[in-house]
Design a protein around this motif. Structure first.
Motif: not given
Length: 124
Positions: A51-77
């Protein structure tokens, strides 16, 4: 110096869900891309998601696409990885990593800081 600490791994049956977290501390800012990698016994460390610094862009390996979700909370690091529809082949030690460089990187050698890893085991 930056410290990354993963938590939330464990044992789950195939088809189940699990969430892992990575808390950053130290000289950390929110301007880092963050990623999850995993390494199974006898295998190379492989890219899972980023996930990029803002959370606006994420990329996944093909093997996990559609099953895994990455996210971030910058306020909580903190960065998260929600894993659904888990398969036995997802079994591995999962590592979070921080990338101080510019751009989007999939190679673990591009990442500057690493956590100690958390074990995820999916039983069949």
């Amino acid at each position: 110096q930056v410290q990354l600490v993963e938590s939330g791994g464990g044992l789950v049956q195939a088809g189940g869900s699990l969430s892992v977290s990575c808390a950053a501390s130290g000289r950390i800012s929110s301007n880092y891309a963050m990623a999850w990698f995993r390494q199974a016994p006898g295998k190379k460390r492989e890219f899972v998601a980023l996930v990029n610094w803002s959370g606006a862009r994420s990329e996944y390996a093909d093997s996990v696409k559609g099953r895994f979700t990455i996210s971030r909370d910058n306020a909580k690091n903190t960065v998260y990885l929600q894993m659904n529809s888990l398969k036995p082949e997802d079994t591995a030690v999962y590592y979070c990593a921080a990338d101080l460089g510019l751009g989007i990187h999939y190679d673990p050698y591009e990442y500057n800081y690493w956590g100690q890893g958390t074990q995820v085991t999916v039983s069949s």
